[in-house]
Design a protein around this motif. Structure first.
Motif, PDB file in Angstrom:
ATOM      1  N   LEU A 217       0.829  -1.452  -0.216  1.00 42.82           N
ATOM      2  CA  LEU A 217       0.269  -0.550  -0.374  1.00 42.82           C
ATOM      3  C   LEU A 217       1.084   1.383   0.007  1.00 42.82           C
ATOM      4  O   LEU A 217       1.201   1.473   0.500  1.00 42.82           O
ATOM      5  CB  LEU A 217      -0.875  -0.171   1.004  1.00 42.82           C
ATOM      6  CG  LEU A 217      -2.030  -0.898   1.587  1.00 42.82           C
ATOM      7  CD1 LEU A 217      -2.611  -1.047   3.004  1.00 42.82           C
ATOM      8  CD2 LEU A 217      -2.746  -1.779   0.301  1.00 42.82           C
ATOM      9  N   THR A 219       2.536   4.474   0.264  1.00 39.01           N
ATOM     10  CA  THR A 219       3.051   5.983   1.013  1.00 39.01           C
ATOM     11  C   THR A 219       3.689   6.814   0.333  1.00 39.01           C
ATOM     12  O   THR A 219       4.647   6.388   0.394  1.00 39.01           O
ATOM     13  CB  THR A 219       1.821   6.118   2.517  1.00 39.01           C
ATOM     14  OG1 THR A 219       3.702   5.890   3.243  1.00 39.01           O
ATOM     15  CG2 THR A 219       0.764   4.852   3.004  1.00 39.01           C
ATOM     16  N   TYR A 234     -11.081  -2.552   7.454  1.00 39.87           N
ATOM     17  CA  TYR A 234     -10.285  -1.547   6.653  1.00 39.87           C
ATOM     18  C   TYR A 234      -9.145  -1.104   7.605  1.00 39.87           C
ATOM     19  O   TYR A 234      -8.852  -1.680   8.600  1.00 39.87           O
ATOM     20  CB  TYR A 234     -11.116   0.230   6.975  1.00 39.87           C
ATOM     21  CG  TYR A 234     -12.287  -0.592   6.139  1.00 39.87           C
ATOM     22  CD1 TYR A 234     -12.213  -0.102   5.596  1.00 39.87           C
ATOM     23  CD2 TYR A 234     -13.526  -0.399   6.638  1.00 39.87           C
ATOM     24  CE1 TYR A 234     -13.520   0.461   4.904  1.00 39.87           C
ATOM     25  CE2 TYR A 234     -14.545  -0.216   6.714  1.00 39.87           C
ATOM     26  CZ  TYR A 234     -14.470   0.238   4.923  1.00 39.87           C
ATOM     27  OH  TYR A 234     -15.893   0.364   4.294  1.00 39.87           O
ATOM     28  N   LYS A 244      -4.479   7.234   5.738  1.00 37.57           N
ATOM     29  CA  LYS A 244      -5.732   6.943   4.614  1.00 37.57           C
ATOM     30  C   LYS A 244      -6.166   5.712   5.764  1.00 37.57           C
ATOM     31  O   LYS A 244      -6.064   4.963   6.278  1.00 37.57           O
ATOM     32  CB  LYS A 244      -4.790   6.198   3.642  1.00 37.57           C
ATOM     33  CG  LYS A 244      -3.988   7.723   2.876  1.00 37.57           C
ATOM     34  CD  LYS A 244      -3.171   6.845   1.983  1.00 37.57           C
ATOM     35  CE  LYS A 244      -1.871   7.851   1.158  1.00 37.57           C
ATOM     36  NZ  LYS A 244      -0.991   8.911   1.778  1.00 37.57           N
ATOM     37  N   TRP A 246      -8.059   1.916   3.886  1.00 38.13           N
ATOM     38  CA  TRP A 246      -7.726   0.819   2.780  1.00 38.13           C
ATOM     39  C   TRP A 246      -8.400  -0.274   3.038  1.00 38.13           C
ATOM     40  O   TRP A 246      -8.948  -0.876   4.339  1.00 38.13           O
ATOM     41  CB  TRP A 246      -6.514   0.580   2.835  1.00 38.13           C
ATOM     42  CG  TRP A 246      -5.375   1.291   2.969  1.00 38.13           C
ATOM     43  CD1 TRP A 246      -4.629   2.355   4.521  1.00 38.13           C
ATOM     44  CD2 TRP A 246      -4.258   2.070   1.472  1.00 38.13           C
ATOM     45  NE1 TRP A 246      -3.428   2.959   3.886  1.00 38.13           N
ATOM     46  CE2 TRP A 246      -3.695   3.183   2.053  1.00 38.13           C
ATOM     47  CE3 TRP A 246      -4.050   1.519   0.248  1.00 38.13           C
ATOM     48  CZ2 TRP A 246      -2.410   3.646   1.629  1.00 38.13           C
ATOM     49  CZ3 TRP A 246      -3.407   2.270  -0.507  1.00 38.13           C
ATOM     50  CH2 TRP A 246      -2.447   3.099   0.211  1.00 38.13           C
ATOM     51  N   ASP A 247      -9.006  -0.784   1.996  1.00 41.03           N
ATOM     52  CA  ASP A 247     -10.073  -1.930   2.336  1.00 41.03           C
ATOM     53  C   ASP A 247      -9.163  -3.272   2.253  1.00 41.03           C
ATOM     54  O   ASP A 247      -7.871  -3.404   1.771  1.00 41.03           O
ATOM     55  CB  ASP A 247     -10.562  -2.181   0.777  1.00 41.03           C
ATOM     56  CG  ASP A 247     -10.997  -3.420   0.727  1.00 41.03           C
ATOM     57  OD1 ASP A 247     -10.955  -4.417   0.938  1.00 41.03           O
ATOM     58  OD2 ASP A 247     -12.548  -3.294  -0.225  1.00 41.03           O
ATOM     59  N   PHE A 251      -7.277  -4.453  -0.752  1.00 43.45           N
ATOM     60  CA  PHE A 251      -6.222  -3.533  -0.282  1.00 43.45           C
ATOM     61  C   PHE A 251      -6.083  -2.043  -1.794  1.00 43.45           C
ATOM     62  O   PHE A 251      -5.368  -1.368  -1.689  1.00 43.45           O
ATOM     63  CB  PHE A 251      -4.623  -4.576  -1.196  1.00 43.45           C
ATOM     64  CG  PHE A 251      -5.038  -5.670  -0.511  1.00 43.45           C
ATOM     65  CD1 PHE A 251      -4.894  -5.777   0.201  1.00 43.45           C
ATOM     66  CD2 PHE A 251      -4.855  -6.654  -1.560  1.00 43.45           C
ATOM     67  CE1 PHE A 251      -4.667  -6.678   1.361  1.00 43.45           C
ATOM     68  CE2 PHE A 251      -4.479  -8.028  -0.731  1.00 43.45           C
ATOM     69  CZ  PHE A 251      -4.416  -8.550   0.577  1.00 43.45           C
ATOM     70  N   GLY A 252      -7.437  -1.634  -1.816  1.00 40.96           N
ATOM     71  CA  GLY A 252      -7.432  -0.064  -3.070  1.00 40.96           C
ATOM     72  C   GLY A 252      -6.982   0.111  -1.385  1.00 40.96           C
ATOM     73  O   GLY A 252      -7.791   0.619  -0.729  1.00 40.96           O
ATOM     74  N   LEU A 253      -7.310   2.352  -1.921  1.00 44.40           N
ATOM     75  CA  LEU A 253      -7.784   3.103  -0.954  1.00 44.40           C
ATOM     76  C   LEU A 253      -9.077   3.863  -1.199  1.00 44.40           C
ATOM     77  O   LEU A 253      -9.670   3.596  -2.317  1.00 44.40           O
ATOM     78  CB  LEU A 253      -6.827   4.357  -2.194  1.00 44.40           C
ATOM     79  CG  LEU A 253      -6.693   5.885  -0.724  1.00 44.40           C
ATOM     80  CD1 LEU A 253      -6.241   5.346   0.616  1.00 44.40           C
ATOM     81  CD2 LEU A 253      -5.538   6.718  -1.649  1.00 44.40           C
ATOM     82  N   SER A 256      -8.478   9.350   2.026  1.00 44.59           N
ATOM     83  CA  SER A 256      -7.709   9.341   1.673  1.00 44.59           C
ATOM     84  C   SER A 256      -7.573  11.103   1.976  1.00 44.59           C
ATOM     85  O   SER A 256      -8.619  12.168   1.638  1.00 44.59           O
ATOM     86  CB  SER A 256      -6.226   9.611   0.471  1.00 44.59           C
ATOM     87  OG  SER A 256      -5.263  10.103   1.418  1.00 44.59           O
TER      88      SER A 256
END
Length: 383
Positions: A217, A219, A234, A244, A246-247, A251-253, A256
């Motif tokens: 992920l 950053t 999450y 942030k 994240w799922d 693993f998606g954002l 933010s």
């Protein structure tokens, strides 16, 4: 004219040095509990005392001072999570304690220290059950959900997994972390490990069976706080001046948000998922709306930067630990508990369980679909 209400926290004293980690247990038949870690005392010079006292007396005086302070600063403390009342102190570390946690039943505690060890404790008696020796500072530790494993990480850039059913057996080691490890956590029913580094951005997700990174992920700044939500959906991260979400399964954002200052820690309200708190260098605890990122509260009281914030398991309060050596327990405003504002799928419907087969399928898809890209990323990261 109406006066603006000011939140008055419960102030928990005990540590005399900065509080750097906080961890709430789940709710147990005896309530829920809060454990805290303090990074200990700085190196002191005998020169200062020797200017005023003969060397031998100065040394003796310093020894007495260090021994008395050490009991407070190199020892994790256990408290009642609701009232903040002190329950006990785990004594045995000889250096700063950077990390602490409780197992699911709050029967055992663990801590990671600058004395190159992680310790396992009986949370009922305070007795040391086991000391796991490392070759450098231990910055992070976490119990697996089933309580059988203890995960540690630190300056050695090695993730270690200790089998608590066989505490004398050598740990399993995953030694290709790209940097010094700052945070660790378990997810996917103990099938996946999460870690972040102190000097490199990003959160890495490791397959427990292969010991390989399956996803990163991204950053911009090093992640100083990573929390898996109570329902397992999450991952909340704090890096620089950004929080942030994240799922945790895909693993998606998800969200933010830019913060008003550099923040060191953030925590998502566990019951409805509609609020989150963040704390950092401005010494304040900021409360935000999860959906919009709008600040809806700001609590002042600490006299130093805030190093850690965590919601209680029921979401009715949250704790903050600071450079000033205190822990403060803040009640969430009753108005904040509005079920109509709850995030769909993140309410009190129970923790999302991910089967081992689901995780295996997901990891296989990642390996197949990103075989070249992931390999390139791992090589670049290891370099």
């Amino acid at each position: 004219m109406d006066k603006k209400k000011v939140a008055v926290p419960l102030v928990c004293h005990g540590h005399s040095r900065p509080v750097v980690d906080l961890f709430y247990s789940p709710v147990t038949p005896d309530g829920f509990f809060l454990i805290s870690a303090s990074k200990g005392i700085p190196a002191l010079s005998l020169f200062f005392l020797s200017e005023f006292y003969p060397f031998s007396f100065g040394y003796l005086l310093l020894t007495v001072i260090l021994d008395s302070i050490k009991q407070l600063d190199s020892s994790p403390m256990l408290r009642n999570g609701e009232t903040g009342d002190w329950i006990g102190t785990f004594e045995g570390h000889k250096g700063a304690v950077w990390s602490c946690c409780l197992d699911t039943n709050a029967l055992r505690a663990a801590s990671g220290s600058a004395d190159f060890s992680a310790k396992l404790w009986d949370a009922l008696t305070g007795d040391e059950l086991q000391s796991f020796e490392h070759k450098h500072i231990v910055r992070a530790c976490a119990f697996s959900e089933d309580t059988h494993l203890l995960l540690t990480g630190g300056f050695e850039k090695i993730l270690r997994i200790f089998d608590l059913n066989r505490p004398d057996a050598p740990p399993r080691e995953v030694d290709n972390s790209p940097g010094s490890i700052r945070t660790v956590a378990w997810l996917h029913s103990d099938q996946t490990i999460l870690s972040s580094c102190a000097d490199i951005g990003g959160v890495r997700l490791w397959d427990i069976r292969s010991g390989k990174i399956v996803q990163t992920l991204e950053t911009k700044s090093p992640v100083t706080s990573a929390e898996v939500s109570q329902d397992g959906r999450y991952i909340t991260t704090a890096d620089g001046s950004t929080v942030k979400f994240w799922d945790a399964n895909h693993f998606g954002l998800v969200k933010s948000y830019d913060m008003p200052c550099n923040v060191e820690s953030a925590s998502l309200e566990p019951k409805f998922g509609n609020k989150f708190v963040a704390g950092g260098e401005d010494m304040w605890i900021h409360v935000f709306d999860f959906h919009t990122g709008e600040q809806i509260g700001c609590n002042k009281g600490h006299h130093g930067p805030v190093h850690c914030v965590r919601f209680s398991p029921g979401g009715e309060s949250y704790a903050s630990g600071s450079e000033d050596g205190t822990i403060r327990l803040w009640q969430l405003s009753p108005a904040s508990h509005d079920e109509n504002d709850s995030l769909p799928g993140n309410g009190p419907t129970g923790k999302v369980k991910v089967s081992a087969d689901d995780v295996a399928q997901k990891i296989e898809v990642l390996h197949i679909s990103k075989e070249g890209k992931t390999a390139e990323k791992d090589k670049a990261t290891d370099a």
